[in-house]
Design an enzyme around this catalytic site. Structure first.
Site, short mmCIF file in Angstrom:
data_model
loop_
_atom_site.label_atom_id
_atom_site.label_comp_id
_atom_site.label_asym_id
_atom_site.label_seq_id
_atom_site.Cartn_x
_atom_site.Cartn_y
_atom_site.Cartn_z
N HIS A 1 -9.31 2.40 -2.53
CA HIS A 1 -7.92 2.10 -2.17
C HIS A 1 -7.29 1.16 -3.21
O HIS A 1 -7.13 -0.04 -2.97
CB HIS A 1 -7.90 1.47 -0.78
N CYS B 1 -0.57 2.86 6.17
CA CYS B 1 -0.11 1.60 6.72
C CYS B 1 0.14 0.65 5.56
O CYS B 1 -0.40 0.83 4.47
CB CYS B 1 -1.12 1.02 7.70
N CYS C 1 0.81 -1.23 0.00
CA CYS C 1 0.00 0.00 0.00
C CYS C 1 0.84 1.27 0.00
O CYS C 1 0.32 2.35 -0.29
CB CYS C 1 -0.94 0.02 1.21
#
Length: 393
Positions: A349, A378, A88
């Site tokens: 996302h 994160c 991510c």
């Protein structure tokens, strides 16, 4: 030390899983932005020293998706490119690598960002290379395993959020309320045209008729309420509280920016948006990966010689409401300054792109009153990355 500036920053709309971008490869989304940045800045493509793009779910796309995006985006074959996978954090790590290459004098101009098409991630048949003697075989979902599974504990990222729920005593109602607030802020921003300056529409050819032009994020939902979200079943644990409604979605999209030395920007008469002040990365126990931004933020602030109170706006990736609430509790962030246009729970996302997306959204909020911003994400496996930027003066 060489000052590194961000001279252009754009993103595509974010598509939902199986939505408008389901047939558009990640590298085409990236290429759209590269082409737009070159046109918008008037930059000679041959002056770009390197292209660095984050992309997590690379299987089946072909060699080095960043290189594909660069070539399809109109850059000459002399411009090198490489692809980054820090899950991510990939998009933001790409920008950090661009920053580092400029500080060391290796590059002057870098196109950096992230891209992802989770809808196109393939199913895999592991250990099939040399055939099977007998028995049933199963397919592995590359999106779930390579993008959303904690390899150290062999469970979904959602369980790491459930672990934070237990550790911090976070209620289901708190999570659902957080998710509703994210959606409401995103709806308001979308209706007011606040994303228009950062979004580059994507044209999608159709088998018949005119192309479809995608101009808005598909995941933003009106009329979401705590009452409606409370009806959703737990997604990862029988007696859990993390649901599809209070977690980020599975999405497709890209974000890109032009990273330059200040001297080169002046030489080319390109007006920068912001200065990159510093970065921070941090690691924690993978089972509670969502709390890692606390350490990353602290390191980024220290390297930028700033305090938390100096930050005017925060763009923190909302992997899960529970994860975001845990970080907020540790850092004691002022809610009126955090994700003022909504976050990933509403916007989406696309994992390889999100690190660049949050920074793009942050940059388009900087003005004479909002001069300093911080962004963080994160990262699956127990990590996080953060960056601090300031309005260019």
């Amino acid at each position: 030390m060489t000052r590194v500036v961000l001279a252009a920053a754009y993103r595509t709309p974010i598509g939902v899983f199986g939505g408008a971008f389901k047939d558009v490869p990640a590298y085409d989304l990236g290429a759209t932005l590269i082409e737009h940045i070159i046109k918008e800045t008037g930059l000679n493509p041959s002056e770009i020293d390197e292209v660095i793009i984050g992309n997590v779910l690379q299987a089946g796309q072909g060699q080095n998706p960043a290189r594909i995006a660069a070539m399809k985006g109109g850059l000459p074959e002399t411009v090198p490119a490489f692809t980054v996978n820090k899950v991510c954090g990939s998009g933001l790590k790409s920008i950090q690598l661009a920053y580092q290459s400029i500080v060391t004098g290796e590059n002057d101009i870098v196109l950096a960002g992230g891209m992802e098409n989770m809808s196109q991630s393939p199913m895999l048949v592991n250990n099939s290379r040399f055939g099977f003697k007998m028995g049933h075989q199963s397919m592995v979902d590359s999106m779930v395993y390579d993008g959303l599974t904690d390899v150290f504990n062999q469970y979904h990222m959602g369980i790491t959020a459930e672990n934070l729920v237990e550790q911090y005593g976070i209620s289901r109602e708190e999570q659902d309320t957080f998710a509703v607030n994210s959606q409401q802020k995103a709806v308001r921003a979308q209706q007011n045209g606040e994303f228009d300056s950062e979004i580059v529409p994507v044209s999608i050819p159709q088998r018949k008729g005119e192309p479809i032009l995608v101009t808005k994020d598909e995941g933003v939902r009106e009329n979401v309420s705590v009452e409606k979200l409370s009806r959703l079943r737990p997604a990862f644990k029988k007696d859990g509280t993390v649901t599809a409604g209070n977690a980020s979605g599975i999405n497709d999209g890209a974000a890109m920016m032009l990273v330059m030395s200040e001297d080169k920007a002046k030489e080319l008469n390109i007006e920068p948006l912001a200065v990159l002040d510093g970065f921070g990365s941090h690691g924690v126990d993978p089972s509670i990966m969502g709390i890692a931004p606390v350490g990353a933020v602290e390191k980024a602030l220290k390297r930028s010689k700033k305090e938390l109170s100096d930050i005017d706006v925060f763009e923190l990736n909302e992997a899960f409401a529970a994860q975001s609430l845990a970080v907020d509790r540790e850092l004691k962030l002022p809610p009126e300054k955090v994700n003022v246009k909504g976050g990933a729970i509403a916007l989406g996302h696309p994992i390889g792109a999100s690190g660049a997306r949050v920074l793009v959204t942050l940059l388009h909020q900087l003005n004479d009153e909002v001069e300093t911003g911080l962004t963080s994400l994160c990262i699956g496996g127990g990590q996080a990355i953060a960056a601090v930027v300031s309005k260019y003066k």
